[in-house]
Design a protein around this motif. Structure first.
Motif, short mmCIF file in Angstrom:
data_model
loop_
_atom_site.label_atom_id
_atom_site.label_comp_id
_atom_site.label_asym_id
_atom_site.label_seq_id
_atom_site.Cartn_x
_atom_site.Cartn_y
_atom_site.Cartn_z
N ALA A 176 -5.88 13.83 7.89
CA ALA A 176 -5.34 14.93 6.75
C ALA A 176 -3.78 14.98 6.75
O ALA A 176 -3.35 15.59 5.59
N SER A 177 -3.07 14.73 7.58
CA SER A 177 -1.82 14.64 7.50
C SER A 177 -0.98 13.72 6.67
O SER A 177 0.28 13.79 6.49
N GLY A 178 -1.80 12.68 6.45
CA GLY A 178 -1.11 11.51 5.91
C GLY A 178 -2.14 10.20 6.04
O GLY A 178 -2.65 9.93 7.34
N PHE A 179 -2.12 9.40 5.03
CA PHE A 179 -2.99 8.39 5.07
C PHE A 179 -2.35 6.90 4.32
O PHE A 179 -1.76 7.23 3.66
N ASP A 180 -2.87 5.87 4.89
CA ASP A 180 -2.43 4.48 4.42
C ASP A 180 -3.79 4.43 3.57
O ASP A 180 -4.88 5.10 3.97
N ALA A 230 -6.16 -9.05 0.28
CA ALA A 230 -6.72 -7.89 0.25
C ALA A 230 -5.87 -6.86 0.99
O ALA A 230 -6.13 -6.18 2.01
N SER A 231 -4.66 -6.66 0.44
CA SER A 231 -3.66 -5.92 1.03
C SER A 231 -3.70 -4.33 0.90
O SER A 231 -3.01 -3.59 1.40
N HIS A 232 -4.55 -3.99 -0.31
CA HIS A 232 -4.84 -2.54 -0.62
C HIS A 232 -6.29 -2.20 -0.80
O HIS A 232 -7.01 -3.10 -1.43
N ALA A 245 -5.10 5.62 -1.09
CA ALA A 245 -3.91 6.06 -0.77
C ALA A 245 -2.70 5.29 -1.13
O ALA A 245 -2.38 4.15 -0.73
N THR A 246 -2.08 5.77 -2.39
CA THR A 246 -1.05 5.02 -2.77
C THR A 246 0.27 5.39 -2.28
O THR A 246 0.41 6.30 -1.58
N THR A 247 1.54 4.77 -2.42
CA THR A 247 2.72 5.22 -1.94
C THR A 247 3.17 6.69 -2.52
O THR A 247 4.11 7.08 -2.02
#
Length: 281
Positions: A176-180, A230-232, A245-247
């Motif tokens: 929850a602090s950050g995702f890719d 499939a990079s995303h 999780a987008t930029t």
């Protein structure tokens, strides 16, 4: 013939009609019986004599004013709609605010979330709540067609992803602090008891392939946004929307707009306990 013998013979003749069937004229008189319909041994319900089965029970429906139990993230969304502190707890202030909302819109004033109220609020999780309460498996889209509603394991994955919308992007992040993108999928599906490999490329080898026209809530949807393949990856929330999780952070977006539609690669369906086939590239 003695008088005693005569009396005995007369008694025997008098009893004969009731003891034996009549055969004169080729007819036979059978004893009268009463036919009864057996009860279903499992329920004690009288069976339909034409089919031998118990009559079908009337379909049940969920009352629109029945209080529904929401998850913490769902409650926060309701709180934001009625403009109280979004702490995920259904406290006195929240109940008062919900009752005020219900009064303003001429709804049943219960002060608690129910189907009638969350539908009026146009909450994105209405279909999931209806499916959970009423056992429904489809939900009408805006064009009137029926899109399957996520149930069971994948519904939990969607709720987990929805609960972290707004979380910033972090390369390699999976909490929850950050995702890719693939880290978010690992996190969400873990909440549903489903283990996924760490990268989007490996996740593309999981489960079974799904045609774009058959995408259901809970399916993994893949895009090519950073080179070929499939990079995303994101999780479908409907036939046309995805959480990923987008930029710009975790967000819900369409899968068929100009950007995402052009980058679409494919979709896969995974379920808990399913045997994973060998990856196909």
């Amino acid at each position: 013939m003695t008088s005693g013998v005569a009396v005995t013979l007369m008694m025997m003749l008098a009893a004969a009609p009731s003891a034996v069937a009549q055969t004169g004229g080729g007819t036979s008189v059978a004893p009268t019986t009463t036919s009864t319909t057996p009860a279903d041994p499992g329920t004690g319900t009288t069976q339909d004599p034409s089919t031998g089965t118990a009559p079908a029970a009337p379909a049940t429906s969920v009352s629109p004013t029945k209080t529904v139990k929401l998850t913490r993230s769902q409650t926060k969304r309701v709180q934001k709609r009625v403009r109280v502190k979004a702490d995920g707890a259904l406290g006195a202030r929240t109940r008062t605010a919900i009752k005020r909302y219900q009064k303003q819109r001429k709804l049943t004033r219960t002060g608690r979330p129910n189907l009638e109220t969350i539908k009026a609020m146009k909450m994105p999780f209405v279909a999931q709540v209806e499916a959970k309460l009423g056992g429904t498996t489809t939900s009408p889209d805006a064009d009137g067609t029926a899109t399957p509603v996520a149930t069971g394991d994948v519904a939990a994955a969607i709720e987990a992803a929805r609960g972290v919308i707004g979380t910033p992007y972090a390369s390699g992040g999976n909490d929850a602090s950050g995702f890719d993108c693939s880290g978010l999928m690992v996190y969400a599906f873990k909440k549903a008891g489903i283990s996924l490999p760490r990268t989007s490329f490996d996740q593309y080898g999981e489960g079974t392939a799904v045609e774009k026209s058959a995408i259901q809530p809970g399916d993994l949807v893949f895009f090519s946004t950073a080179g070929a393949g499939a990079s995303h990856v994101g999780i479908a929330t409907s036939a046309t929307t995805v959480i990923s999780a987008t930029t710009k952070g975790v967000m819900e977006h369409r899968l068929d707009d100009d950007y995402w539609g052009a980058a679409y690669v494919g979709a896969r369906r995974v379920v808990a306990g399913a045997e994973t086939p060998a990856p196909s590239r």
